[in-house]
Design a protein around this motif. Structure first.
Motif, PDB file in Angstrom:
ATOM      1  N   PRO A   1       0.794  -1.237   0.000  1.00 11.23           N
ATOM      2  CA  PRO A   1       0.000   0.000   0.000  1.00 11.23           C
ATOM      3  C   PRO A   1       0.822   1.280   0.000  1.00 11.23           C
ATOM      4  O   PRO A   1       0.395   2.281  -0.600  1.00 11.23           O
ATOM      5  CB  PRO A   1      -0.818  -0.127   1.292  1.00 11.23           C
ATOM      6  CG  PRO A   1      -0.896  -1.588   1.564  1.00 11.23           C
ATOM      7  CD  PRO A   1       0.400  -2.161   1.079  1.00 11.23           C
ATOM      8  N   ALA A   2       1.986   1.277   0.637  1.00  5.37           N
ATOM      9  CA  ALA A   2       2.746   2.516   0.797  1.00  5.37           C
ATOM     10  C   ALA A   2       3.595   2.883  -0.416  1.00  5.37           C
ATOM     11  O   ALA A   2       4.158   3.983  -0.472  1.00  5.37           O
ATOM     12  CB  ALA A   2       3.651   2.423   2.032  1.00  5.37           C
ATOM     13  N   VAL A   3       3.687   1.992  -1.396  1.00  7.10           N
ATOM     14  CA  VAL A   3       4.631   2.182  -2.498  1.00  7.10           C
ATOM     15  C   VAL A   3       4.422   3.504  -3.238  1.00  7.10           C
ATOM     16  O   VAL A   3       5.370   4.229  -3.560  1.00  7.10           O
ATOM     17  CB  VAL A   3       4.546   0.980  -3.467  1.00  7.10           C
ATOM     18  CG1 VAL A   3       5.164   1.333  -4.827  1.00  7.10           C
ATOM     19  CG2 VAL A   3       5.245  -0.225  -2.865  1.00  7.10           C
ATOM     20  N   GLU A   4       3.171   3.854  -3.527  1.00  8.13           N
ATOM     21  CA  GLU A   4       2.911   5.043  -4.322  1.00  8.13           C
ATOM     22  C   GLU A   4       3.192   6.340  -3.560  1.00  8.13           C
ATOM     23  O   GLU A   4       3.187   7.416  -4.159  1.00  8.13           O
ATOM     24  CB  GLU A   4       1.470   5.020  -4.821  1.00  8.13           C
ATOM     25  CG  GLU A   4       1.227   3.907  -5.837  1.00  8.13           C
ATOM     26  CD  GLU A   4      -0.165   3.936  -6.415  1.00  8.13           C
ATOM     27  OE1 GLU A   4      -0.391   4.724  -7.363  1.00  8.13           O
ATOM     28  OE2 GLU A   4      -1.025   3.171  -5.936  1.00  8.13           O
ATOM     29  N   GLY A   5       3.471   6.242  -2.264  1.00  7.87           N
ATOM     30  CA  GLY A   5       3.857   7.417  -1.501  1.00  7.87           C
ATOM     31  C   GLY A   5       5.321   7.776  -1.634  1.00  7.87           C
ATOM     32  O   GLY A   5       5.764   8.806  -1.104  1.00  7.87           O
ATOM     33  N   PHE A   6       6.099   6.959  -2.362  1.00  5.05           N
ATOM     34  CA  PHE A   6       7.528   7.208  -2.550  1.00  5.05           C
ATOM     35  C   PHE A   6       7.796   7.555  -4.014  1.00  5.05           C
ATOM     36  O   PHE A   6       7.235   6.932  -4.930  1.00  5.05           O
ATOM     37  CB  PHE A   6       8.341   5.972  -2.165  1.00  5.05           C
ATOM     38  CG  PHE A   6       8.349   5.677  -0.689  1.00  5.05           C
ATOM     39  CD1 PHE A   6       9.362   6.147   0.126  1.00  5.05           C
ATOM     40  CD2 PHE A   6       7.318   4.929  -0.123  1.00  5.05           C
ATOM     41  CE1 PHE A   6       9.370   5.871   1.488  1.00  5.05           C
ATOM     42  CE2 PHE A   6       7.308   4.643   1.235  1.00  5.05           C
ATOM     43  CZ  PHE A   6       8.338   5.121   2.047  1.00  5.05           C
ATOM     44  N   ALA A   7       8.689   8.517  -4.223  1.00  6.13           N
ATOM     45  CA  ALA A   7       9.017   8.931  -5.586  1.00  6.13           C
ATOM     46  C   ALA A   7       9.543   7.761  -6.411  1.00  6.13           C
ATOM     47  O   ALA A   7       9.174   7.612  -7.587  1.00  6.13           O
ATOM     48  CB  ALA A   7      10.042  10.065  -5.552  1.00  6.13           C
ATOM     49  N   ARG A   8      10.365   6.924  -5.811  1.00  6.65           N
ATOM     50  CA  ARG A   8      10.909   5.790  -6.566  1.00  6.65           C
ATOM     51  C   ARG A   8       9.792   4.831  -6.952  1.00  6.65           C
ATOM     52  O   ARG A   8       9.817   4.265  -8.057  1.00  6.65           O
ATOM     53  CB  ARG A   8      11.975   5.101  -5.719  1.00  6.65           C
ATOM     54  CG  ARG A   8      12.729   3.925  -6.377  1.00  6.65           C
ATOM     55  CD  ARG A   8      13.419   4.251  -7.701  1.00  6.65           C
ATOM     56  NE  ARG A   8      14.002   5.562  -7.817  1.00  6.65           N
ATOM     57  CZ  ARG A   8      15.218   5.905  -7.388  1.00  6.65           C
ATOM     58  NH1 ARG A   8      15.980   5.010  -6.788  1.00  6.65           N
ATOM     59  NH2 ARG A   8      15.680   7.129  -7.570  1.00  6.65           N
ATOM     60  N   GLY A   9       8.821   4.642  -6.091  1.00  5.13           N
ATOM     61  CA  GLY A   9       7.694   3.783  -6.437  1.00  5.13           C
ATOM     62  C   GLY A   9       6.920   4.336  -7.620  1.00  5.13           C
ATOM     63  O   GLY A   9       6.552   3.590  -8.549  1.00  5.13           O
ATOM     64  N   ARG A  10       6.657   5.629  -7.602  1.00  5.75           N
ATOM     65  CA  ARG A  10       5.913   6.248  -8.716  1.00  5.75           C
ATOM     66  C   ARG A  10       6.710   6.178 -10.016  1.00  5.75           C
ATOM     67  O   ARG A  10       6.149   5.960 -11.096  1.00  5.75           O
ATOM     68  CB  ARG A  10       5.561   7.692  -8.360  1.00  5.75           C
ATOM     69  CG  ARG A  10       4.596   7.814  -7.179  1.00  5.75           C
ATOM     70  CD  ARG A  10       4.072   9.229  -7.023  1.00  5.75           C
ATOM     71  NE  ARG A  10       5.129  10.193  -6.678  1.00  5.75           N
ATOM     72  CZ  ARG A  10       5.523  10.468  -5.441  1.00  5.75           C
ATOM     73  NH1 ARG A  10       4.965   9.843  -4.407  1.00  5.75           N
ATOM     74  NH2 ARG A  10       6.478  11.373  -5.213  1.00  5.75           N
ATOM     75  N   GLU A  11       8.024   6.334  -9.919  1.00  3.48           N
ATOM     76  CA  GLU A  11       8.870   6.249 -11.121  1.00  3.48           C
ATOM     77  C   GLU A  11       8.777   4.864 -11.747  1.00  3.48           C
ATOM     78  O   GLU A  11       8.649   4.728 -12.974  1.00  3.48           O
ATOM     79  CB  GLU A  11      10.319   6.556 -10.751  1.00  3.48           C
ATOM     80  CG  GLU A  11      10.604   8.002 -10.371  1.00  3.48           C
ATOM     81  CD  GLU A  11      11.998   8.165  -9.782  1.00  3.48           C
ATOM     82  OE1 GLU A  11      12.789   7.176  -9.834  1.00  3.48           O
ATOM     83  OE2 GLU A  11      12.301   9.238  -9.242  1.00  3.48           O
ATOM     84  N   ILE A  12       8.868   3.828 -10.920  1.00  5.06           N
ATOM     85  CA  ILE A  12       8.835   2.464 -11.449  1.00  5.06           C
ATOM     86  C   ILE A  12       7.462   2.162 -12.050  1.00  5.06           C
ATOM     87  O   ILE A  12       7.356   1.592 -13.148  1.00  5.06           O
ATOM     88  CB  ILE A  12       9.195   1.455 -10.347  1.00  5.06           C
ATOM     89  CG1 ILE A  12      10.622   1.692  -9.840  1.00  5.06           C
ATOM     90  CG2 ILE A  12       9.048   0.026 -10.868  1.00  5.06           C
ATOM     91  CD1 ILE A  12      10.973   0.916  -8.582  1.00  5.06           C
ATOM     92  N   LEU A  13       6.406   2.543 -11.367  1.00  6.49           N
ATOM     93  CA  LEU A  13       5.058   2.300 -11.888  1.00  6.49           C
ATOM     94  C   LEU A  13       4.845   3.006 -13.225  1.00  6.49           C
ATOM     95  O   LEU A  13       4.189   2.466 -14.136  1.00  6.49           O
ATOM     96  CB  LEU A  13       4.017   2.759 -10.879  1.00  6.49           C
ATOM     97  CG  LEU A  13       3.903   1.901  -9.606  1.00  6.49           C
ATOM     98  CD1 LEU A  13       3.045   2.602  -8.565  1.00  6.49           C
ATOM     99  CD2 LEU A  13       3.349   0.517  -9.927  1.00  6.49           C
TER     100      LEU A  13
ATOM    101  N   ARG B   1       6.948   3.455 -15.498  1.00  3.33           N
ATOM    102  CA  ARG B   1       7.653   2.740 -16.566  1.00  3.33           C
ATOM    103  C   ARG B   1       6.799   1.636 -17.169  1.00  3.33           C
ATOM    104  O   ARG B   1       7.044   1.201 -18.300  1.00  3.33           O
ATOM    105  CB  ARG B   1       8.947   2.125 -16.027  1.00  3.33           C
ATOM    106  CG  ARG B   1      10.056   3.112 -15.730  1.00  3.33           C
ATOM    107  CD  ARG B   1      11.375   2.394 -15.689  1.00  3.33           C
ATOM    108  NE  ARG B   1      11.646   1.687 -16.950  1.00  3.33           N
ATOM    109  CZ  ARG B   1      12.700   0.903 -17.147  1.00  3.33           C
ATOM    110  NH1 ARG B   1      13.568   0.707 -16.184  1.00  3.33           N
ATOM    111  NH2 ARG B   1      12.886   0.311 -18.308  1.00  3.33           N
ATOM    112  N   PHE B   2       5.817   1.147 -16.406  1.00  6.13           N
ATOM    113  CA  PHE B   2       5.010   0.018 -16.862  1.00  6.13           C
ATOM    114  C   PHE B   2       3.526   0.365 -16.758  1.00  6.13           C
ATOM    115  O   PHE B   2       2.777  -0.254 -15.983  1.00  6.13           O
ATOM    116  CB  PHE B   2       5.338  -1.224 -16.020  1.00  6.13           C
ATOM    117  CG  PHE B   2       6.792  -1.596 -16.020  1.00  6.13           C
ATOM    118  CD1 PHE B   2       7.363  -2.230 -17.107  1.00  6.13           C
ATOM    119  CD2 PHE B   2       7.603  -1.286 -14.929  1.00  6.13           C
ATOM    120  CE1 PHE B   2       8.708  -2.572 -17.115  1.00  6.13           C
ATOM    121  CE2 PHE B   2       8.941  -1.617 -14.920  1.00  6.13           C
ATOM    122  CZ  PHE B   2       9.505  -2.261 -16.017  1.00  6.13           C
TER     123      PHE B   2
END
Length: 353
Positions: free
Chosen positions: A17-29, A31-32
């Motif tokens: 759940p917390a992934v989209e709260g991090f810039a790196r998570g948003r960057e990876i998402l 990409r795909f």
């Protein structure tokens, strides 16, 4: 670089759940954008990735990506490859080496899991290094710097094709006067050549003779390409070491390693040879992985499963594994070191077991 589609073609992203709260998570998402997003409570608890049939193993590796937040930040003492095992920025792998110990712990498919809280991880490592102060005495890991293993449970060179976690770690160690990062790789990623490590990151290029590598190092870069890449990494400013692992005993093994050492000797620049060191790791196998390979990759077991030469051992993590019997193993290691000294006398053995 873009990973070839046969290695990774992300169709499903499992995310905490917390992934989209991090810039790196948003960057990876980002990409795909076409990948299906599947929320999960924990990156460790995804039954369809742990319990899938062996025939689905590679499809899960190729099609699934897991994103999570690294919650437990610790630096564990080591003393072999590094002084400390740093908190990981990933685990799992797109490759499928037949002897891989990580798959025993996480499940057979074991796809890449990336941790998106890279700022927290890098900051934790930097503060830990600062608390260590200056290294008072040389050891086999390094004469001056505290060395942190960054890729215990995956291959960071592959991860670097998906996000900038490794680039950020290299930048972190570039600024630490008393510490180095370190990781082993079996994958050629030219992007690493532009990271400007300035000698503060050690890359251990993993090598074995070509014939067993074709059978055992499934989905990895060819040995010839890894040898060439080793010289390029040195010229790009990395501290270059070699990881001769695993050493698998089979008919003709001595001649095969002689040939490999000759290839390395011919390819490396003299400046790389002057600072070269290696680690030598004899094969450790596992009865559960043996049973899995019999269903998925049985030919690998012709080399890996030799009970007449193996005995049970309790590994550092408490698991029961198989190793070559202590008496013959000592003689085999001595023979290996003699061949290495004959072909590459400049290559210091940091440790061997």
């Amino acid at each position: 670089m873009d990973l070839p589609r046969h290695l990774l073609d992300v169709r499903r992203i499992y995310l905490e759940p917390a992934v989209e709260g991090f810039a790196r998570g948003r960057e990876i998402l980002a990409r795909f954008p076409e990948a299906e997003r599947i929320p999960v409570a924990s990156h460790w608890k995804i039954p369809e990735l742990r319990e899938g049939a062996e025939e689905d193993w590679l499809d899960a590796k190729r099609g699934a990506l897991v994103l999570g937040v690294k919650k437990s930040l610790t630096c564990r003492p080591n003393g072999r490859s590094a002084d400390f095992i740093a908190p990981s920025t990933s685990n799992g792998c797109a490759m499928a080496c037949a002897y891989c110990y990580v798959a025993r712990r996480k499940g057979h498919s074991n796809p890449i899991s990336l941790f998106v809280n890279i700022e927290e991880i890098a900051g934790f490592i930097a503060r830990h290094a600062a608390r260590q102060g200056r290294k008072a005495e040389p050891n086999q890991v390094d004469p001056e710097a505290w060395v942190y293993d960054l890729g215990e449970n995956g291959d960071l060179s592959v991860d670097a094709a998906l996000c900038d976690n490794l680039r950020d770690l290299v930048a972190t160690f570039r600024a630490l006067p008393n510490a180095k990062g370190s990781f082993a790789t079996k994958f050629v990623n030219p992007d690493l050549l532009g990271y400007d490590p300035r000698g503060r990151t050690r890359i251990r290029v993993s090598l074995m003779p070509e014939a067993p590598a074709r059978l055992l190092d499934v989905r990895t870069s060819p040995i010839e390409d890894r040898i060439r890449f080793a010289g390029e990494l040195h010229r790009a400013g990395y501290e270059l070491h070699l990881n001769f692992s695993p050493v698998v005993i089979h008919e003709g093994w001595e001649a095969a390693w002689r040939e490999l050492f000759a290839q390395v000797d011919a390819a490396l620049p003299d400046t790389a040879k002057q600072q070269l060191a290696c680690e030598v790791i004899m094969l450790t196998h596992n009865a559960e992985l043996h049973e899995t390979n019999l269903r998925w990759h049985p030919r690998a077991e012709d080399l890996l499963w030799t009970p007449r030469w193996q005995e049970e051992k309790i590994s550092q993590n408490g698991a029961t594994n198989l190793r070559y019997r202590a008496g013959p193993k000592g003689k085999l290691l001595a023979r290996f070191r003699a061949i290495l000294a004959e072909r590459m006398p400049y290559c210091r053995v940091r440790y061997a077991f």
